[in-house]
Write an enzyme that holds these catalytic residues in place. Structure first.
Site, PDB file in Angstrom:
ATOM      1  N   HIS A 168       8.401  10.978  33.043  1.00 32.99           N
ATOM      2  CA  HIS A 168       7.533  12.139  32.835  1.00 32.99           C
ATOM      3  C   HIS A 168       6.761  12.131  31.538  1.00 32.99           C
ATOM      4  CE1 HIS A 168       8.504  14.792  36.255  1.00 32.99           C
ATOM      5  NE2 HIS A 168       9.651  14.116  36.257  1.00 32.99           N
ATOM      6  N   LYS A 216      -2.723  24.455  39.541  1.00 33.26           N
ATOM      7  CA  LYS A 216      -2.614  25.861  39.977  1.00 33.26           C
ATOM      8  C   LYS A 216      -3.925  26.589  39.724  1.00 33.26           C
ATOM      9  CE  LYS A 216       2.059  25.592  38.172  1.00 33.26           C
ATOM     10  NZ  LYS A 216       2.858  25.935  36.978  1.00 33.26           N
ATOM     11  N   THR A 269       0.508  20.241  35.636  1.00 35.07           N
ATOM     12  CA  THR A 269       0.481  20.877  36.948  1.00 35.07           C
ATOM     13  C   THR A 269      -0.169  22.252  36.845  1.00 35.07           C
ATOM     14  OG1 THR A 269       2.745  21.614  36.532  1.00 35.07           O
ATOM     15  CG2 THR A 269       2.466  19.708  37.978  1.00 35.07           C
ATOM     16  N   LYS A 282       0.699  27.262  28.615  1.00 27.70           N
ATOM     17  CA  LYS A 282       1.566  26.088  28.771  1.00 27.70           C
ATOM     18  C   LYS A 282       2.473  26.065  27.559  1.00 27.70           C
ATOM     19  CE  LYS A 282      -2.239  23.462  28.987  1.00 27.70           C
ATOM     20  NZ  LYS A 282      -2.004  22.502  30.053  1.00 27.70           N
ATOM     21  N   ARG A 283       3.488  25.209  27.548  1.00 28.59           N
ATOM     22  CA  ARG A 283       4.310  25.105  26.351  1.00 28.59           C
ATOM     23  C   ARG A 283       3.424  24.831  25.138  1.00 28.59           C
ATOM     24  NH1 ARG A 283      10.051  25.230  26.888  1.00 28.59           N
ATOM     25  NH2 ARG A 283       9.941  24.886  24.628  1.00 28.59           N
TER      26      ARG A 283
HETATM   27  C1  LIG Z   1       2.999  25.255  35.853  1.00 26.84           C
HETATM   28  C2  LIG Z   1       3.813  25.729  34.733  1.00 26.84           C
HETATM   29  C3  LIG Z   1       3.990  24.933  33.607  1.00 26.84           C
HETATM   30  C4  LIG Z   1       3.311  23.585  33.431  1.00 26.84           C
HETATM   31  O1  LIG Z   1       2.044  23.788  32.829  1.00 26.84           O
HETATM   32  P1  LIG Z   1       1.202  22.595  32.197  1.00 26.84           P
HETATM   33  O2  LIG Z   1      -0.124  23.224  31.903  1.00 26.84           O
HETATM   34  O3  LIG Z   1       1.084  21.543  33.247  1.00 26.84           O
HETATM   35  O4  LIG Z   1       1.903  22.150  30.982  1.00 26.84           O
HETATM   36  C5  LIG Z   1       4.769  25.413  32.577  1.00 26.84           C
HETATM   37  N1  LIG Z   1       5.359  26.623  32.653  1.00 26.84           N
HETATM   38  C6  LIG Z   1       5.199  27.427  33.716  1.00 26.84           C
HETATM   39  C7  LIG Z   1       5.852  28.759  33.732  1.00 26.84           C
HETATM   40  C8  LIG Z   1       4.426  27.010  34.798  1.00 26.84           C
HETATM   41  O5  LIG Z   1       4.290  27.814  35.864  1.00 26.84           O
END
Ligand SMILES: *Cc1c(COP(=O)(O)O)cnc(C)c1O
Length: 838
Positions: free
Chosen positions: A379, A682, A678, A570-571
């Site tokens: 990953h 979305k 991901t 995101k984080r």
């Molecule tokens: C989809 C999702 C992530 C991943 O987000 P990235 O932009 O791909 O880092 C992290 N946390 C939550 C709550 C998510 O739904």
């Protein structure tokens, strides 16, 4: 090995009568009736009860019954088919809420909503009572959750194995602009979605030492003795497929003490100490480690990893013996273990151990099985995320698995020596054991050597893996390496979170898209239809209103609906470059203050995400965002032009509100650093347009949607590596007036007037010639791309076309496609439909 007495019923035949219940009603009245019975009889509430929580509980129980009814049929179908099975091992499953997903997948969302409204109740209000199951950090854990949904929808016999953390991801509070962490005791009230299965309890060994001896036939054998054992008690979570009667299983292990006392200590009068030891055992599944994309060398973490691996493998072997007896010759053909990152990689050694020490196979037979059934998904390329464990810790905690790792390594290095005679430098590089002051076990190498397949999670990531990190292994075994670009489930991330759009899609292209997301392509021609665009616009505006209401509630910031909603959630991590985004916000603020606002596009910039509690820079970035937001939002000059907010406690249920209400999706990581992403998928599904770098799956998103519907900027991964040498951010700043003015505002402490120096580390990171994230290098290109996005947004019809085309071309990013590829290339299973309920 039951923890309590489970007396067997005295029955010679399975008692069919015992299970001969008539099917539960799936219509409005039947569901409403059960709901009322649970509310008043089981939960004992009356008309004085004003708490929405009990209505949630009553509905959860109503649905639970309907899940149970189908669940056992799926298990039976798998047993009777004698089918191949895959076991998805992951330390994280970021499930979010279950109720609304169960309603959707059982196909009873509309009738339930109707039944509730007849009683004056609102489904959305009930659903909001459910706490998120936050058993994951971010992308990796959410991927596991999306995969389970797709496996059940595709009717593949896949079981998830994870840990039942008492405390999930911490709750984030923002105080004075800074992150505070609060424990998330999400199971304080009992969890209606789990089924405790004490009859499948396993005993897990830690510590002790090994004894080599000869078995009755005089063959060498090994015993792992004097261990401190911990019980693993499984709790099963139902995973419903979409309208197909399949219910797969997520099995989560809880640690429990054995009922044995240390008699010595007990008799010496240390009764409390002896009982306290029991507590230590239960700590193993107490809390999720809150680190995303970084290793954590704590002993408890290694305990968690082995606990998951050992319990899950024992469970699989127990099932094998139950159905097939002690003959393991077919085992490899009928089983696959998919390892979600290296976190469960100790499984390679543990499967070997159980096959040899517990089931009497010799090394060759055990290795033939292990190396054909393990598969590993990588990953990350970030070096700080590559797990290594000190050999001394392994020795102490897992002496028998360590012996096995040493032998795997010896045989492997012999293979390397045969292929490259005399190349001792290569042997040193490829060894599972890293030499040095502190010898370490390289978990990624253990996973590669022990697996039939190794995959990355986006095309670029998989290519960079075999060109860099895993180059030596690729040269040895090119056929092992492959790509599986991530995906997200269209059930939760479109049908469920965006009911307005769902209805329009159903009406326009009929509802087949929920199972077959490629059908969204049929939307593309509608981008040219003005009436359709108007409806698309209305839906987006309604979703923006819902998001704005959430932002007003949680951030006390007003987001006007005519503004472009520009979102990065995101984080918080330096490589994801929230810093670059906030620099752009400062630039916009500076333009407003200078009066440079001709052709202005009003913009609401939303940030969200958690920082690992020990990650200083990430926490500083959160503080900077909040301080900038405070200055911008209170300045009358920004009225109607710019708003900035940081939404606290970003999590799955919040993303379900955020993605549908977003216009512009920020995917701006330094190229070559984000494995896939991901969140980007979305947003795309929900009609947001991406501003992004050529990183991770952004590349494939742009290929699908076309360059004209994507705002591309920044260095490529190759350019990032090339430009590193002689990188001179100070010269870049000096030659870009816009960036210079931004840096001047930061240097003048404009956003920390009464908090002198607090942003020094962040500011210095931008000016550092060794800044790994090269923020200054991409600033100009980012600002220009933002200007193109703003101009596009001012042309409403143009933007709507782009938005529609993003959704239309997002079919590739369904996790159904991803799982189809895992199954085609690695798992090789057939779908197994259960008997229908009747
Ligand atoms: C989809 C999702 C992530 C991943 O987000 P990235 O932009 O791909 O880092 C992290 N946390 C939550 C709550 C998510 O739904």
């Amino acid at each position: 090995m039951p923890t309590s007495a489970h007396t067997q019923l005295r029955r010679s035949e399975p008692n069919e009568q015992l299970f001969a219940t008539p099917p539960l009603a799936m219509d409005t009245e039947g569901i409403a009736e059960d709901f009322r019975r649970y509310y008043s009889h089981t939960l004992g509430r009356d008309r004085d009860c004003r708490s929405a929580y009990y209505t949630y509980k009553a509905l959860a129980n109503t649905l639970r019954d309907r899940l149970m009814e189908r669940w056992k049929r799926t298990r039976q179908a798998h047993d009777e088919a004698g089918c191949k099975r895959t076991h998805y091992l992951s330390l994280e499953f970021l499930m979010g809420r279950t109720l609304s997903n169960a309603l959707l997948n059982l196909g009873v969302d509309a009738v339930t909503e109707e039944g509730l409204s007849l009683m004056g109740l609102h489904l959305e209000e009930l659903a909001a009572c459910e706490p998120d199951a936050g058993l994951g950090n971010g992308g990796l854990g959410r991927l596991a959750a999306c995969f389970l949904d797709s496996c059940a929808t595709l009717q593949l016999p896949v079981k998830g194995y994870g840990l039942r953390y008492e405390y999930g991801m911490f709750r984030q509070l923002i105080e004075d602009g800074a992150q505070l962490e609060e424990p998330d005791h999400w199971m304080r009230d009992d969890n209606p979605w789990e089924l405790r299965r004490p009859e499948y309890t396993q005993r897990i060994q830690f510590g002790g030492h090994t004894e080599h001896y000869k078995d009755h036939d005089g063959r060498p054998a090994v015993r792992w003795v004097n261990t401190h054992d911990v019980l693993a008690v499984p709790y099963d979570i139902p995973i419903p497929g979409y309208e197909n009667n399949t219910i797969n299983t997520l099995r989560l292990w809880k640690a429990a003490a054995t009922d044995e006392f240390d008699l010595g200590e007990f008799n010496a009068g240390s009764y409390p100490e002896s009982v306290a030891q029991k507590n230590a055992a239960e700590h193993i599944t107490m809390v999720l480690y809150p680190n995303d994309a970084s290793e954590n060398g704590k002993e408890l973490r290694l305990r968690q990893q082995f606990f998951l691996a050992s319990a899950s493998i024992k469970d699989v072997l127990r099932e094998w013996v139950r159905l097939n007896g002690k003959d393991f010759t077919q085992f490899a053909e009928k089983n696959c273990f998919q390892l979600n990152d290296t976190h469960p990689a100790v499984s390679v050694a543990e499967l070997m151990r159980q096959l040899m020490d517990d089931h009497g196979l010799d090394w060759a037979a055990a290795w033939a099985i292990t190396s054909k059934t393990m598969a590993y998904t990588n990953h990350t390329l970030l070096p700080e995320a590559l797990e290594r464990w000190p050999v001394w810790l392994f020795e102490q905690l897992l002496p028998r698995p360590l012996e096995i790792i040493y032998k795997i390594n010896a045989l492997f290095l012999a293979e390397v020596a045969t292929r490259w005679p005399g190349d001792s430098e290569r042997q040193r590089r490829m060894s599972l054991i890293e030499e040095g002051d502190v010898k370490q076990v390289r978990m990624a190498y253990l996973a590669i050597v022990g697996s039939i397949s190794v995959n990355g999670v986006a095309a670029l990531h998989s290519r960079l893996l075999v060109e860099g990190l895993f180059k030596d292994f690729y040269e040895l075994w090119p056929g092992k390496f492959n790509n599986k670009t991530n995906g997200v489930t269209p059930r939760r991330w479109l049908a469920l979170c965006n009911p307005g759009l769902r209805a329009l899609l159903d009406e326009t292209i009929n509802d087949g898209w929920v199972r077959d997301l490629d059908r969204l392509e049929r939307l593309a021609p509608y981008a040219e239809n003005a009436a359709f665009r108007a409806r698309w616009h209305d839906i987006k505006q309604a979703n923006k209103a819902r998001l704005a209401q959430t932002v007003a509630q949680l951030c006390h910031v007003d987001f006007p609906l005519d503004a472009m909603f520009d979102v990065q959630v995101k984080r918080i991590h330096e490589y994801k470059r929230q810093l670059l985004n906030i620099l752009h916000v400062i630039h916009l603020y500076n333009r407003i203050k200078r009066g440079d606002t001709q052709n202005w596009t009003p913009r609401c910039v939303l940030f969200g995400g958690k920082a690992a509690p020990g990650y200083y820079m990430a926490k500083q970035i959160i503080k900077l965002i909040n301080n900038v937001a405070a200055v911008v939002n209170r300045d009358p000059a920004t009225e109607g032009k710019l708003r900035v907010a940081f939404i606290p406690d970003y999590r799955v249920s919040l993303m379900e509100v955020i993605a549908p209400g977003t216009d512009l999706s920020e995917q701006i990581s330094t190229a070559g650093k984000e494995a896939s992403g991901t969140g980007n998928m979305k947003f795309m599904m929900n009609g947001a347009v991406t501003i992004g770098t050529l990183d991770g799956a952004n590349i494939e998103i742009r290929e699908q949607v076309g360059d004209e519907n994507f705002f591309l900027f920044g260095l490529t991964a190759a350019e990032v590596e090339y430009r590193r040498h002689g990188y001179d951010p100070n010269s870049i700043i000096a030659h870009d007036p816009a960036l210079l003015e931004v840096m001047n505002l930061l240097d003048a402490a404009h956003f920390n007037q009464f908090e002198g120096g607090i942003f020094d580390a962040v500011i210095n990171s931008i000016r550092n010639p060794y800044d790994p994230w090269m923020t200054a290098a991409d600033f100009r290109a980012y600002v220009d791309a933002q200007e193109r996005a703003a101009a596009a947004y001012r042309n409403r019809e143009r933007w709507l076309r782009m938005s529609i085309l993003n959704t239309a071309h997002s079919g590739h990013f369904s996790s159904d496609r991803t799982i189809g590829e895992y199954n085609r290339d690695i798992w090789h299973m057939e779908p197994v439909p259960p008997a229908p309920v009747r």
